[in-house]
Design a protein around this motif. Sequence first.
Motif, PDB file in Angstrom:
ATOM      1  N   PRO A   1       0.829  -1.206   0.000  1.00  0.00           N
ATOM      2  CA  PRO A   1       0.000   0.000   0.000  1.00  0.00           C
ATOM      3  C   PRO A   1       0.860   1.250   0.000  1.00  0.00           C
ATOM      4  CG  PRO A   1       0.052  -1.013   2.174  1.00  0.00           C
ATOM      5  CD  PRO A   1       0.744  -1.955   1.249  1.00  0.00           C
ATOM      6  N   ARG A   2       0.312   2.306  -0.604  1.00  0.00           N
ATOM      7  CA  ARG A   2       1.043   3.567  -0.600  1.00  0.00           C
ATOM      8  C   ARG A   2       1.030   4.130   0.826  1.00  0.00           C
ATOM      9  NH1 ARG A   2      -2.681   3.967  -4.744  1.00  0.00           N
ATOM     10  NH2 ARG A   2      -1.846   3.696  -6.838  1.00  0.00           N
ATOM     11  N   THR A   3       2.232   4.312   1.364  1.00  0.00           N
ATOM     12  CA  THR A   3       2.312   4.822   2.733  1.00  0.00           C
ATOM     13  C   THR A   3       2.782   6.263   2.756  1.00  0.00           C
ATOM     14  OG1 THR A   3       4.545   3.892   2.909  1.00  0.00           O
ATOM     15  CG2 THR A   3       2.713   2.537   3.705  1.00  0.00           C
ATOM     16  N   ALA A   4       3.632   6.638   1.791  1.00  0.00           N
ATOM     17  CA  ALA A   4       4.145   8.008   1.772  1.00  0.00           C
ATOM     18  C   ALA A   4       3.070   8.941   1.227  1.00  0.00           C
ATOM     19  CB  ALA A   4       5.408   8.094   0.913  1.00  0.00           C
ATOM     20  N   ALA A   5       2.865  10.028   1.935  1.00  0.00           N
ATOM     21  CA  ALA A   5       1.895  11.016   1.483  1.00  0.00           C
ATOM     22  C   ALA A   5       2.500  11.842   0.358  1.00  0.00           C
ATOM     23  CB  ALA A   5       1.478  11.918   2.639  1.00  0.00           C
ATOM     24  N   VAL A   6       1.714  12.075  -0.669  1.00  0.00           N
ATOM     25  CA  VAL A   6       2.142  12.870  -1.825  1.00  0.00           C
ATOM     26  C   VAL A   6       1.335  14.147  -1.843  1.00  0.00           C
ATOM     27  CG1 VAL A   6       2.316  12.945  -4.333  1.00  0.00           C
ATOM     28  CG2 VAL A   6       2.788  10.805  -3.128  1.00  0.00           C
ATOM     29  N   ARG A   7       2.023  15.264  -1.925  1.00  0.00           N
ATOM     30  CA  ARG A   7       1.360  16.557  -2.006  1.00  0.00           C
ATOM     31  C   ARG A   7       1.972  17.323  -3.175  1.00  0.00           C
ATOM     32  NH1 ARG A   7      -0.993  14.081   1.204  1.00  0.00           N
ATOM     33  NH2 ARG A   7      -1.669  14.614   3.337  1.00  0.00           N
TER      34      ARG A   7
ATOM     35  N   VAL B   1      -9.010   6.933 -14.986  1.00  0.00           N
ATOM     36  CA  VAL B   1      -7.934   7.676 -15.626  1.00  0.00           C
ATOM     37  C   VAL B   1      -6.669   7.490 -14.792  1.00  0.00           C
ATOM     38  CG1 VAL B   1      -7.085   9.957 -16.279  1.00  0.00           C
ATOM     39  CG2 VAL B   1      -9.488   9.365 -16.657  1.00  0.00           C
ATOM     40  N   LEU B   2      -5.601   7.085 -15.436  1.00  0.00           N
ATOM     41  CA  LEU B   2      -4.322   6.936 -14.751  1.00  0.00           C
ATOM     42  C   LEU B   2      -3.712   8.303 -14.483  1.00  0.00           C
ATOM     43  CD1 LEU B   2      -1.894   5.171 -13.784  1.00  0.00           C
ATOM     44  CD2 LEU B   2      -1.000   5.395 -16.118  1.00  0.00           C
ATOM     45  N   PHE B   3      -3.321   8.552 -13.254  1.00  0.00           N
ATOM     46  CA  PHE B   3      -2.526   9.722 -12.884  1.00  0.00           C
ATOM     47  C   PHE B   3      -1.109   9.213 -12.647  1.00  0.00           C
ATOM     48  CE2 PHE B   3      -5.539  13.245 -11.309  1.00  0.00           C
ATOM     49  CZ  PHE B   3      -6.559  12.841 -12.172  1.00  0.00           C
ATOM     50  N   ASP B   4      -0.187   9.623 -13.491  1.00  0.00           N
ATOM     51  CA  ASP B   4       1.206   9.173 -13.433  1.00  0.00           C
ATOM     52  C   ASP B   4       2.084  10.377 -13.072  1.00  0.00           C
ATOM     53  OD1 ASP B   4       3.629   7.943 -13.695  1.00  0.00           O
ATOM     54  OD2 ASP B   4       3.414   7.385 -15.797  1.00  0.00           O
ATOM     55  N   ILE B   5       2.547  10.405 -11.838  1.00  0.00           N
ATOM     56  CA  ILE B   5       3.293  11.544 -11.307  1.00  0.00           C
ATOM     57  C   ILE B   5       4.779  11.202 -11.276  1.00  0.00           C
ATOM     58  CG2 ILE B   5       3.541  13.112  -9.350  1.00  0.00           C
ATOM     59  CD1 ILE B   5       0.682  12.123  -8.482  1.00  0.00           C
ATOM     60  N   GLU B   6       5.579  12.018 -11.953  1.00  0.00           N
ATOM     61  CA  GLU B   6       7.018  11.751 -11.982  1.00  0.00           C
ATOM     62  C   GLU B   6       7.764  12.978 -12.502  1.00  0.00           C
ATOM     63  OE1 GLU B   6      10.040   8.217 -13.511  1.00  0.00           O
ATOM     64  OE2 GLU B   6       8.372   8.811 -14.806  1.00  0.00           O
ATOM     65  N   GLY B   7       8.839  13.341 -11.815  1.00  0.00           N
ATOM     66  CA  GLY B   7       9.751  14.365 -12.313  1.00  0.00           C
ATOM     67  C   GLY B   7       9.122  15.709 -12.598  1.00  0.00           C
ATOM     68  N   GLY B   8       8.209  16.158 -11.762  1.00  0.00           N
ATOM     69  CA  GLY B   8       7.612  17.466 -11.969  1.00  0.00           C
ATOM     70  C   GLY B   8       6.544  17.511 -13.031  1.00  0.00           C
ATOM     71  N   THR B   9       6.059  16.353 -13.466  1.00  0.00           N
ATOM     72  CA  THR B   9       4.979  16.309 -14.461  1.00  0.00           C
ATOM     73  C   THR B   9       3.897  15.339 -13.998  1.00  0.00           C
ATOM     74  OG1 THR B   9       6.010  14.527 -15.752  1.00  0.00           O
ATOM     75  CG2 THR B   9       6.543  16.806 -16.380  1.00  0.00           C
ATOM     76  N   LEU B  10       2.721  15.560 -14.506  1.00  0.00           N
ATOM     77  CA  LEU B  10       1.597  14.653 -14.291  1.00  0.00           C
ATOM     78  C   LEU B  10       1.056  14.250 -15.654  1.00  0.00           C
ATOM     79  CD1 LEU B  10      -0.761  13.261 -12.778  1.00  0.00           C
ATOM     80  CD2 LEU B  10      -1.904  15.496 -12.712  1.00  0.00           C
TER      81      LEU B  10
ATOM     82  N   SER C   1       4.200  21.089  -9.245  1.00  0.00           N
ATOM     83  CA  SER C   1       5.221  21.637  -8.340  1.00  0.00           C
ATOM     84  C   SER C   1       4.959  21.112  -6.944  1.00  0.00           C
ATOM     85  CB  SER C   1       5.192  23.168  -8.347  1.00  0.00           C
ATOM     86  OG  SER C   1       3.928  23.650  -7.911  1.00  0.00           O
ATOM     87  N   GLY C   2       6.022  21.053  -6.153  1.00  0.00           N
ATOM     88  CA  GLY C   2       5.877  20.651  -4.759  1.00  0.00           C
ATOM     89  C   GLY C   2       6.169  19.204  -4.478  1.00  0.00           C
ATOM     90  N   TYR C   3       6.440  18.399  -5.504  1.00  0.00           N
ATOM     91  CA  TYR C   3       6.757  16.988  -5.264  1.00  0.00           C
ATOM     92  C   TYR C   3       7.887  16.572  -6.192  1.00  0.00           C
ATOM     93  CZ  TYR C   3       6.417  11.917  -4.965  1.00  0.00           C
ATOM     94  OH  TYR C   3       6.704  10.582  -4.798  1.00  0.00           O
ATOM     95  N   ASP C   4       8.955  16.006  -5.614  1.00  0.00           N
ATOM     96  CA  ASP C   4      10.084  15.530  -6.412  1.00  0.00           C
ATOM     97  C   ASP C   4      10.514  14.138  -5.984  1.00  0.00           C
ATOM     98  OD1 ASP C   4      11.127  16.096  -3.964  1.00  0.00           O
ATOM     99  OD2 ASP C   4      12.652  17.511  -4.660  1.00  0.00           O
ATOM    100  N   GLY C   5       9.575  13.365  -5.438  1.00  0.00           N
ATOM    101  CA  GLY C   5       9.888  12.018  -4.979  1.00  0.00           C
ATOM    102  C   GLY C   5       9.833  10.996  -6.097  1.00  0.00           C
ATOM    103  N   THR C   6       9.702   9.744  -5.695  1.00  0.00           N
ATOM    104  CA  THR C   6       9.675   8.653  -6.663  1.00  0.00           C
ATOM    105  C   THR C   6       8.364   8.669  -7.447  1.00  0.00           C
ATOM    106  OG1 THR C   6       8.751   7.157  -4.999  1.00  0.00           O
ATOM    107  CG2 THR C   6      11.154   7.215  -5.232  1.00  0.00           C
ATOM    108  N   ARG C   7       8.357   7.916  -8.539  1.00  0.00           N
ATOM    109  CA  ARG C   7       7.188   7.856  -9.400  1.00  0.00           C
ATOM    110  C   ARG C   7       5.991   7.280  -8.657  1.00  0.00           C
ATOM    111  NH1 ARG C   7       6.823   4.326 -15.043  1.00  0.00           N
ATOM    112  NH2 ARG C   7       4.863   5.228 -15.826  1.00  0.00           N
ATOM    113  N   VAL C   8       4.842   7.911  -8.815  1.00  0.00           N
ATOM    114  CA  VAL C   8       3.603   7.468  -8.175  1.00  0.00           C
ATOM    115  C   VAL C   8       2.534   7.327  -9.252  1.00  0.00           C
ATOM    116  CG1 VAL C   8       1.772   8.056  -6.549  1.00  0.00           C
ATOM    117  CG2 VAL C   8       4.148   8.556  -5.971  1.00  0.00           C
ATOM    118  N   GLN C   9       1.851   6.192  -9.264  1.00  0.00           N
ATOM    119  CA  GLN C   9       0.767   5.961 -10.212  1.00  0.00           C
ATOM    120  C   GLN C   9      -0.502   5.586  -9.456  1.00  0.00           C
ATOM    121  OE1 GLN C   9       2.858   2.966 -12.769  1.00  0.00           O
ATOM    122  NE2 GLN C   9       2.322   4.366 -14.413  1.00  0.00           N
ATOM    123  N   LEU C  10      -1.609   6.153  -9.850  1.00  0.00           N
ATOM    124  CA  LEU C  10      -2.897   5.811  -9.269  1.00  0.00           C
ATOM    125  C   LEU C  10      -3.961   5.895 -10.343  1.00  0.00           C
ATOM    126  CD1 LEU C  10      -4.305   8.959  -7.659  1.00  0.00           C
ATOM    127  CD2 LEU C  10      -1.829   8.804  -7.862  1.00  0.00           C
ATOM    128  N   VAL C  11      -4.940   5.004 -10.261  1.00  0.00           N
ATOM    129  CA  VAL C  11      -6.043   4.992 -11.223  1.00  0.00           C
ATOM    130  C   VAL C  11      -7.263   5.591 -10.535  1.00  0.00           C
ATOM    131  CG1 VAL C  11      -7.436   3.617 -12.788  1.00  0.00           C
ATOM    132  CG2 VAL C  11      -5.091   2.913 -12.273  1.00  0.00           C
TER     133      VAL C  11
END
Length: 360
Positions: free
Chosen positions: A119-125, A156-165, A183-193
Amino acid sequence: MRSIGEMARDSGLSVSALRFYDRVGVLVPAWVDPVSGYRWYGPEQVEEARLLARLRRAAMPLADIRLVLAGWSGTDTGLVRRLLQAHLCRLEAGLSDAREEFSALRALLDNREKPMPSPRTAAVRLSVPAPELADALDAVRFAAGRDPELPMLAGVLFDIEGGTLDVVATDRYRMAVARTGTSGYDGTRVQLVVPTPLVDAMRALLSGEEPVRLAVDGDRVTLESGAGQTAGPCLDHDFPDYRRLVRTPDGSRAEVDTAAFREAVVKGPVVTDDASGPGEPAAELTLLQVTGDAAVALGDDRGSDRNQVAVNRAYLLHALDAGARDRLTLEIGAPTVPVVIRRPDDEHTFTLLMPVRLEN
């Protein structure tokens, strides 16, 4: 005598299929008007056409169809019976082979190591410009799946990575991709449907010009804007690796005036997809081809040019509307390669339309 339209209605064959069978000499009209070129069929040909339609649905090869039609009206039906039996045996053998292959594939899936999803444990903002996110969702929402057998595509897939969605949607027959900055997130790649009802609720809040806040906590996603807030669970399914699916061979490109081209598609010629499943209405197809002067031509005959690509006309119109630009670029390659519709000013927003195999 029956016109070709009446013959199509009475036989179950499409007009384009009747034209094809005329060209290859399988079902030739009783009379062709030498001035207008209109085809006319005799009453006795209705039974032949209905027989031909049945043989088509049974996927009999054209060479065998010729022989069946040739021997159907004769007194000795031995050849016809042998041809039908031989084709049935081929179909049964093919089905048996397919069952064996699918059994092997299921065994491979069962034996494959499948780590438990964490499960995703790290909060993404992060923050996203509201107009850009609204434009991106509008560009892909039409392609979201509705098949209950494929729940992983019902969002819809939301694919967050490297300052882009990147937002992505597909129903297997079309795929739409769009990108917006964050802006505001520079962590690892996060994907959610995100399920489509929640996507629609998000879109309703994107009326302003200020950035909106997107948050992911575990399997829950929240969007907050000046107009309000909406939140809900993500779909508990993995989305296909869309980055592999969008790698298509380069095709010929042509830029079109969107409004004029859309009108041409609406009023232009169509052919019928006769390969629709039982009980499904036949889809209307548009034939596309890039000409030598870098323009897009609409075909009206499935057999006139082997370089034409057939696409679902309704899906093409949806993609043109979602493109939301005065001019769009169409990339058209081989008949088996997806048609790509791009925005000339945005290489990261595009739609792929799967080609439809023309059954002759």
